[in-house]
Write an enzyme that holds these catalytic residues in place. Sequence first.
Site, PDB file in Angstrom:
ATOM      1  N   HIS A 103     -23.651  22.733   1.838  1.00 10.65           N
ATOM      2  CA  HIS A 103     -23.989  23.988   2.349  1.00 10.65           C
ATOM      3  C   HIS A 103     -25.159  23.598   3.629  1.00 10.65           C
ATOM      4  CE1 HIS A 103     -22.583  26.799  -0.791  1.00 10.65           C
ATOM      5  NE2 HIS A 103     -22.418  25.798  -1.568  1.00 10.65           N
ATOM      6  N   HIS A 116     -19.490  28.889   2.365  1.00 13.38           N
ATOM      7  CA  HIS A 116     -20.324  30.340   3.131  1.00 13.38           C
ATOM      8  C   HIS A 116     -19.834  30.273   4.538  1.00 13.38           C
ATOM      9  CE1 HIS A 116     -23.428  30.472  -0.225  1.00 13.38           C
ATOM     10  NE2 HIS A 116     -22.359  31.384  -0.479  1.00 13.38           N
ATOM     11  N   GLU A 170     -28.252  21.241   1.043  1.00 12.05           N
ATOM     12  CA  GLU A 170     -28.276  22.254   2.384  1.00 12.05           C
ATOM     13  C   GLU A 170     -28.661  21.527   3.272  1.00 12.05           C
ATOM     14  OE1 GLU A 170     -28.016  25.486   2.068  1.00 12.05           O
ATOM     15  OE2 GLU A 170     -27.980  25.817  -0.042  1.00 12.05           O
TER      16      GLU A 170
END
Length: 444
Positions: free
Chosen positions: A319, A192, A397
Amino acid sequence: MERFIFCMCLLALGAMAAPASQSAAGYRGYKLLSVKAETPDQVQLLNHYAEVDETLDFWTHPRLGSYADVMVPPSSFAPLVRSWTQAGLNVTVKQNDVQAMIEEVEVQNQAYKLLMTATPYTSLNHNQYYTYNQVVAHLQTLANNFPSLTKFDSSGKNPDRPRTEGGKIIHFIEAGAQMGQKPVIMLEVNIHAREHITAAAMLYTLDWLLTNYATQANAKAILDNYHLVVVPVANPDGYDYSHQSSSTRLWRKNRRYLSLLCTGVDLNRNFAEPNFATSSSCSSDTYPGPYASSEAETQAIEKIFEAFKARMAIYLPVHCYSQVLLTPYSSSSTGSMPCNGAQHTTGGRLMADAIKAVDGRTFGVGSAYSQIGYSAKGTSGDWALYAKPGVVSIAYELRPSSNTSNGFVLSASEIVTAGKELLNSLVAIANYVRGLTTNPCASG
């Protein structure tokens, strides 16, 4: 004295910043809201908005009893807050002007880069964020500096993999003392575009391992016992686009042209796992693409994985943000787990403990649905489990937590600490998997 110099750098760089009118097309006037759902109906309401209103950007997703971060355009702010408040939702403003927040952090980052010129115990400077070409140049530098511990194919031909829409190679680097013999750990990072801290933390981790191989037990344990395969930026077109200016900083997808109205596919919804599901909403930030593995970036990751599949032991997508470690399956909202689900849970908890030892940060451990409030189909982590049953696949994350005010726009002053958290957790999962004596996914 150092604090004084830092403040003077901030003042000088602030004076050089562009006038507000020059960046009016970006996120000027956009607000970052924090919205807390206390009932299932309120969660359902927020999920409905996330699905149907593409002007809203949910940075974190709704779940019961927790806050969701959502970026809202100026035109929607007043009616949205009125509607959500009437529905009983607790709404607070975390950032009044997202564009101003991005610009402020960029000024801080430029000052930090001027002040800090070296990072202890590493070969490179990890006090700034780099463009994709700079990341690739650093990979080449590490390969040149540590030829006995690395392999780096700058051609993009080994294995042969497609280039991106923008003509870029999905580069990766291999590291280890006995590559070709040891179990493989593959790290897929920054798929991303806006998640800049992930590539920066990964570059620090790789640099530290190579630089300290001869002197530090953790570096030696990793590189003697595993073959690392690291993709530091899995979405180079989107990543570079997010570096163009503060007005493009929050771009998420790749940059493939789809139509006059749509650009980009969410690469972490594009993998060919059995639950892949397409969508007609091509302008959505989570658009999975026209079909599974439609994107060059996805195909390249799959090609790299396949090249090392026979020895693949651990697959780690990296991420940000929320400070959680996601165990499979990301596509499940019912808590279903793979055959080695217990290993994922234990390994995730060991990783969280290792992260907490660095700087006191607490990371949750569990499925995407339980930890961040939604299930996601077509993710690389789930795909890896179907491609190689028995692999341990845990998605990061990274910092910050979901109750911070800056979200994806993290100061460069946090890169090294985030890198240490990634490093510690990598050591923890590697040591745990190396000690396993049974494979619950083995047939027969």
